[in-house]
Write a protein that holds these residues in place. Structure first.
Motif, short mmCIF file in Angstrom:
data_model
loop_
_atom_site.label_atom_id
_atom_site.label_comp_id
_atom_site.label_asym_id
_atom_site.label_seq_id
_atom_site.Cartn_x
_atom_site.Cartn_y
_atom_site.Cartn_z
N ASP A 1 -18.98 -16.72 76.96
CA ASP A 1 -18.21 -16.24 75.54
C ASP A 1 -17.50 -17.75 75.19
OD1 ASP A 1 -16.88 -13.08 76.32
OD2 ASP A 1 -16.04 -14.59 78.42
N LEU A 2 -17.93 -18.50 76.07
CA LEU A 2 -17.74 -19.65 75.07
C LEU A 2 -18.72 -20.00 73.91
CD1 LEU A 2 -17.61 -22.15 78.49
CD2 LEU A 2 -15.95 -21.13 77.11
N ASP A 3 -19.97 -19.83 74.45
CA ASP A 3 -21.18 -19.58 73.16
C ASP A 3 -20.57 -18.87 71.90
OD1 ASP A 3 -22.85 -21.02 74.62
OD2 ASP A 3 -23.81 -19.22 75.35
N ASP B 1 -19.56 -20.71 68.07
CA ASP B 1 -20.40 -20.18 67.50
C ASP B 1 -19.32 -18.97 65.82
OD1 ASP B 1 -22.91 -20.28 68.47
OD2 ASP B 1 -23.14 -18.20 69.04
N ASP B 2 -18.06 -18.79 66.53
CA ASP B 2 -17.49 -18.47 65.93
C ASP B 2 -15.75 -19.65 64.91
OD1 ASP B 2 -17.56 -15.59 66.59
OD2 ASP B 2 -15.75 -15.94 67.48
N MET C 1 -11.28 -17.99 67.26
CA MET C 1 -10.31 -17.38 67.84
C MET C 1 -9.81 -18.35 68.59
SD MET C 1 -13.92 -14.86 70.41
CE MET C 1 -14.05 -16.47 70.95
N THR C 2 -7.83 -17.30 68.23
CA THR C 2 -6.48 -18.25 69.16
C THR C 2 -5.91 -17.21 70.29
OG1 THR C 2 -5.60 -17.60 66.59
CG2 THR C 2 -6.22 -19.24 66.91
N GLY D 1 -11.29 -8.57 70.87
CA GLY D 1 -11.29 -7.92 69.66
C GLY D 1 -13.39 -8.14 69.54
N LYS D 2 -13.48 -9.28 69.67
CA LYS D 2 -14.96 -10.24 69.86
C LYS D 2 -16.49 -9.69 70.62
CE LYS D 2 -14.22 -12.59 65.80
NZ LYS D 2 -15.10 -13.22 64.71
N LEU D 3 -15.49 -8.74 71.51
CA LEU D 3 -16.26 -8.58 72.91
C LEU D 3 -17.14 -6.74 72.79
CD1 LEU D 3 -13.74 -9.97 75.94
CD2 LEU D 3 -16.62 -10.54 74.76
#
Length: 78
Positions: free
Chosen positions: A54-56, A60-61, A68-69, A76-78
């Motif tokens: 998740d940190l990666d 990357d985002d 991601m805020t 939604g990214k998962l």
């Protein structure tokens, strides 16, 4: 002389505590606490850990300009 074999196995951690997560991202802990939108996983009573994947993904985002805020954005990214 006899031969000695050294068998070392290193298991890379996937889940990191807050201090490790801050170090992993290259941030001071104080800055990590206020900046990182990645939600930790409750691993037990009072044990919160951040998933390196998740940190990666967050890093990357940010590199792509899509930070991601919110929790919903992360999910939604998962």
């Amino acid at each position: 002389m006899g031969n000695a074999n050294l068998n070392i196995s290193v298991i890379e951690k996937r889940m990191l505590n807050q201090t490790e997560s801050a170090a992993y991202t290259g941030m001071p802990v104080k800055h990590f606490k206020t900046t990182c939108p990645v939600q930790p996983l409750e691993m037990g009573r009072g044990i919160r850990c951040w998933d390196k994947r998740d940190l990666d993904r967050w890093i990357d985002d940010m590199k792509q300009g899509t930070e991601m805020t919110t929790r919903d954005a992360i999910l939604g990214k998962l």
